[in-house]
Design a protein around this motif. Structure first.
Motif, PDB file in Angstrom:
ATOM      1  N   ASN A  31      -1.257  -5.081   5.707  1.00  0.00           N
ATOM      2  CA  ASN A  31      -1.668  -5.655   4.446  1.00  0.00           C
ATOM      3  C   ASN A  31      -1.373  -4.665   3.312  1.00  0.00           C
ATOM      4  O   ASN A  31      -1.556  -3.454   3.481  1.00  0.00           O
ATOM      5  CB  ASN A  31      -3.176  -5.954   4.529  1.00  0.00           C
ATOM      6  N   ARG A  33      -3.061  -4.163   0.660  1.00  0.00           N
ATOM      7  CA  ARG A  33      -4.313  -3.499   0.277  1.00  0.00           C
ATOM      8  C   ARG A  33      -4.578  -2.288   1.178  1.00  0.00           C
ATOM      9  O   ARG A  33      -5.032  -1.240   0.717  1.00  0.00           O
ATOM     10  CB  ARG A  33      -5.473  -4.502   0.376  1.00  0.00           C
ATOM     11  N   THR A  34      -4.271  -2.428   2.460  1.00  0.00           N
ATOM     12  CA  THR A  34      -4.440  -1.320   3.398  1.00  0.00           C
ATOM     13  C   THR A  34      -3.538  -0.161   3.004  1.00  0.00           C
ATOM     14  O   THR A  34      -3.961   0.997   2.975  1.00  0.00           O
ATOM     15  CB  THR A  34      -4.137  -1.768   4.839  1.00  0.00           C
TER      16      THR A  34
END
Length: 83
Positions: A31, A33-34
């Motif tokens: 992801n 965001r990760t």
């Protein structure tokens, strides 16, 4: 007691290679965001993510992440009895 930390060099490597965060996240099957949290130092990646990132960026894991322990060897002159 020694403090431990992981120094993340992912952002520098990614930008030097000309990749966007989205490209790297997609290439490492994670992801975005990760990836952002890893780059900002909010998250230490799992070994699997670290290896995926290194594989996608075609570099060794230790070029992206460096382990540091302060306090190691702080008493250079000590023998095994602490003297």
């Amino acid at each position: 007691m020694s403090a431990e930390t992981v120094i993340c060099k992912l952002r520098e490597t990614r930008t030097d290679l000309g990749f966007t965060q989205r490209q790297v996240a997609n290439g490492a099957d994670m992801n975005v965001r990760t990836l952002i949290n890893i780059e900002n130092g909010h998250t230490i990646p799992s070994l699997l993510y670290a290896m995926r990132l290194a594989n996608f960026l075609n570099c060794p894991v230790d070029e992206l992440f460096e382990y540091k322990s302060t306090g190691q060897m702080s008493n250079k002159g000590d023998d095994s009895n602490g003297k």
